[in-house]
Design an enzyme around this catalytic site. Structure first.
Site, short mmCIF file in Angstrom:
data_model
loop_
_atom_site.label_atom_id
_atom_site.label_comp_id
_atom_site.label_asym_id
_atom_site.label_seq_id
_atom_site.Cartn_x
_atom_site.Cartn_y
_atom_site.Cartn_z
N LYS A 25 -8.53 -0.59 -0.22
CA LYS A 25 -7.48 -1.61 -0.18
C LYS A 25 -6.93 -1.67 1.24
O LYS A 25 -6.16 -0.82 1.66
CB LYS A 25 -6.34 -1.32 -1.15
CG LYS A 25 -5.54 -2.60 -1.39
CD LYS A 25 -4.09 -2.41 -1.69
CE LYS A 25 -3.14 -2.43 -0.53
NZ LYS A 25 -3.10 -3.58 0.34
N GLY A 74 -0.16 5.66 5.49
CA GLY A 74 0.91 4.67 5.55
C GLY A 74 2.25 5.34 5.68
O GLY A 74 2.35 6.45 6.23
N SER A 75 3.28 4.68 5.17
CA SER A 75 4.64 5.17 5.38
C SER A 75 4.99 6.31 4.42
O SER A 75 4.40 6.45 3.35
CB SER A 75 5.62 4.02 5.19
OG SER A 75 5.57 3.57 3.86
N GLY A 84 4.07 6.74 0.49
CA GLY A 84 3.30 7.95 0.16
C GLY A 84 3.98 8.77 -0.92
O GLY A 84 3.33 9.29 -1.83
N GLU A 129 -1.70 10.70 4.66
CA GLU A 129 -1.49 10.76 6.11
C GLU A 129 -0.34 9.81 6.41
O GLU A 129 -0.48 8.59 6.36
CB GLU A 129 -2.77 10.35 6.83
CG GLU A 129 -2.79 10.89 8.24
CD GLU A 129 -2.92 9.79 9.25
OE1 GLU A 129 -1.86 9.37 9.78
OE2 GLU A 129 -4.04 9.36 9.49
N CYS A 178 0.60 6.36 14.55
CA CYS A 178 1.33 7.40 13.80
C CYS A 178 1.77 8.53 14.73
O CYS A 178 2.84 9.10 14.55
CB CYS A 178 0.47 7.97 12.68
SG CYS A 178 -0.16 6.69 11.61
N GLU A 182 11.21 7.03 11.87
CA GLU A 182 10.06 6.42 12.54
C GLU A 182 10.32 4.93 12.75
O GLU A 182 10.58 4.20 11.79
CB GLU A 182 8.80 6.62 11.70
CG GLU A 182 7.56 6.19 12.42
CD GLU A 182 6.29 6.44 11.60
OE1 GLU A 182 6.33 6.20 10.38
OE2 GLU A 182 5.29 6.87 12.19
P1 ADP Z 1 4.25 -0.68 5.76
O1 ADP Z 1 5.63 -0.60 5.16
O2 ADP Z 1 4.25 -0.41 7.21
O3 ADP Z 1 3.48 -1.92 5.42
P2 ADP Z 1 3.09 0.94 3.71
O4 ADP Z 1 3.04 2.41 3.66
O5 ADP Z 1 3.98 0.29 2.70
O6 ADP Z 1 3.46 0.55 5.18
O7 ADP Z 1 1.62 0.33 3.55
C1 ADP Z 1 0.42 1.02 3.78
C2 ADP Z 1 -0.60 0.61 2.74
O8 ADP Z 1 -0.09 0.98 1.45
C3 ADP Z 1 -0.87 -0.89 2.65
O9 ADP Z 1 -2.24 -1.10 2.34
C4 ADP Z 1 0.02 -1.32 1.51
O10 ADP Z 1 -0.41 -2.50 0.87
C5 ADP Z 1 -0.11 -0.13 0.57
N1 ADP Z 1 0.98 0.03 -0.40
C6 ADP Z 1 2.27 -0.37 -0.28
N2 ADP Z 1 2.97 -0.06 -1.40
C7 ADP Z 1 2.11 0.55 -2.26
C8 ADP Z 1 2.22 1.11 -3.58
N3 ADP Z 1 3.37 1.10 -4.24
N4 ADP Z 1 1.13 1.67 -4.13
C9 ADP Z 1 -0.04 1.71 -3.46
N5 ADP Z 1 -0.22 1.19 -2.23
C10 ADP Z 1 0.83 0.62 -1.63
#
Ligand code: ADP
Length: 501
Positions: A198, A251-252, A256, A273, A307, A404
């Site tokens: 994804k 991601g964030s 996470g 990560e 990151c 961050e």
């Molecule tokens: P940002 O806030 O910088 O977009 P995220 O950590 O939310 O960073 O996004 C990183 C990835 O995680 C993206 O592919 C996003 O679509 C996905 N993502 C966001 N929310 C969820 C969730 N609840 N479950 C699974 N994946 C998610």
């Protein structure tokens, strides 16, 4: 689903490679499910925005749980019938080597997409693209080298420790390095898993292009599936799906944390990560010429959207003013502008949302009493540009030192003693990376022992190699990518007892 007319207009002025134009003009920028690119069942699409202009230039399929269901089904079938995991290791390697060669042949497209979709400046795209190629070639060599063990036992039994793939893995990726797709997906595939990728909703194009190359390389259908869409729907559906065995997320921290909690319901294997607020400690004995420029670039690189950005710069008070002056000098005249201009040093941040976040933190820094030594404002009115920004007189307790920002914002914090520097460096919920600038070898070793992080760079910053593990401690996550350790992440050991009496 076709690329909108405005889309072609938006990118028409760029010197894109003909192959990139051909890719963007194809009828279906869709999901990859069971070896075919398909639109969403309900026809939904979402925009792809050029961060250089803020204009929409393409639309891709926007998935829903229905596409997740199809993709997971395809991945499960591909795993269970062994079309990939039971393929002879030599043949697996041949497919992955072809993929590496195809990435090489399409370097120009990957660079274009990095600039157009990812907001990575022209001078940095060769590095990102090359790293994706290197990672692919590195893991292409692994299928013939994943070995099991024999346990030491008495003579009446033989115990094999067999290393097997995990099954169906969901790989959820962020937007900050689109051409690093191979970093997330090639290791699990090399281990024999089937995956559902994804990509981040902001940067879907490189993943689509990469998926096409996987098909060309001869990866069997269903081994890599790609579903586009929002995190809260597509991402969440993947995390909750009973047929997904493992989740690899970058991601964030907040997302996470939610993923770990959701995955806990089925005790899924998760690797995370997450972010960082990495310190760079500049001791008084550092080579100031080398350190000032490198420390600044450790924050300005990709406009701070890396990151490991070294966003907290801890400087010994004896050299503080001189060091800050050098960083300001090195940063003041940097050219801010479109990724496509060869002279650009600072490109855009990814989105309006990110620009708003950076702006909010800069206002917060001022309100918290930090001193603005450079920048602090949006650049231009079109696109998502922000000036390189240096705050001095920062206390480590301020939010701009703890949270961050993911933008070109540096917090400079003075210190007096080495002990104080380590205490400040470790006084954070994160633990991704740290930099140390010193000419004293003993001090360098002491610092590397004291810092609670996954990576320490001494007299350098942000180097990486395919063979060197990468990942965090504390709330920067767990699990490691790159190197042999990633093979362990995507495999598990089965003990097989054989009665030999
Ligand atoms: P940002 O806030 O910088 O977009 P995220 O950590 O939310 O960073 O996004 C990183 C990835 O995680 C993206 O592919 C996003 O679509 C996905 N993502 C966001 N929310 C969820 C969730 N609840 N479950 C699974 N994946 C998610």
């Amino acid at each position: 689903m076709t690329i909108a007319a405005s889309a072609q207009d938006a990118s028409v002025g760029y010197p894109l490679s003909p192959k990139t134009r051909q890719f963007l003009a194809q009828a279906c920028l869709g999901h990859l499910i069971d070896g075919k690119f398909v639109p969403s069942a309900n026809g939904a699409t979402m925009p792809v925005v050029d961060p250089n202009t803020g204009a929409e230039f393409a639309r891709v399929a926007q998935g829903s749980p229905a596409e997740v269901e199809l993709a997971v089904g395809a991945a499960r079938r591909a795993f269970e019938d062994g079309r990939w995991r039971h393929l002879h290791p030599n043949k697996k390697e041949a497919v992955l080597r072809r993929l590496g060669a195809l990435l090489e042949d399409n370097r120009d497209v990957l660079m274009d997409l990095d600039m157009l979709d990812g907001g990575i400046i022209r001078s940095q795209t060769p590095f990102f693209v090359q790293f994706g190629i290197d990672v692919t070639n590195y893991y292409a060599g692994w299928p013939t080298k994943i070995e099991g063990r024999m346990s030491p036992t008495g003579p009446d039994v033989v115990v094999q420790q067999v290393r097997e793939p995990l099954g169906v893995c969901a790989v959820i990726m962020p937007w900050n390095a689109p051409s690093a797709v191979p970093l997330g997906v090639v290791a699990p595939i090399a281990c024999g898993n089937s995956i559902i990728l994804k990509p981040a909703e902001q940067t879907p194009l490189t993943a689509i292009f990469f998926g096409g190359l996987c098909e060309q390389a001869g990866l069997p259908a269903g081994v890599i599936n790609i579903v586009h869409g929002l995190g809260g729907t597509v991402g969440a559906a993947l995390v909750e799906h009973r047929e997904v065995d493992a989740i690899s997320f970058t991601g964030s921290v907040e997302t996470g944390r939610g993923i770990q909690a959701a995955a806990a319901k089925q005790l899924k294997r998760v690797s995370l990560e997450l972010g960082g607020k990495s310190p760079q400690i500049v001791f008084a004995d550092a080579d100031l010429d080398a350190a000032a420029n490198a420390a600044a670039w450790a924050v300005w690189g990709h406009s701070g959207q890396i990151c490991t950005a070294g966003s907290r710069v801890l400087v010994n008070r004896a050299i503080h003013d001189e060091f800050v002056a050098r960083m300001v000098d090195a940063s003041r005249a940097l050219t801010i502008g479109s990724c496509f201009d060869a002279e650009t040093c600072i490109g855009p941040v990814i989105s309006q949302k990110q620009l708003d976040q950076v702006t909010r933190y800069v206002e917060l820094g001022k309100a918290e009493g930090a001193h603005l030594a450079l920048g602090g404002a949006r650049h231009g009115e079109k696109g998502f540009f922000f000036e390189p920004t240096i705050f001095t007189a920062v206390s480590n307790r301020m939010k701009i030192a703890q949270e961050e920002i993911f933008g070109p914002v540096m917090a400079v914090i003075p210190f007096d003693t080495d002990e104080e520097a380590y205490a400040i460096a470790n006084d954070t919920t994160f633990g991704l990376a740290a930099g140390v600038w010193t000419r004293d070898l003993g001090r360098a070793h002491r610092a590397s022992q004291r810092l609670k992080v996954g990576t320490v760079w001494i007299n350098t910053y942000q180097l990486n190699e395919t063979s060197v593990p990468y990942g965090g401690v504390k709330q920067s996550g767990f699990g490691r990518s790159l190197g042999a350790v990633s093979i362990e992440e995507f495999t598990q050991v089965k003990s097989v007892w054989i009665n030999a009496a």
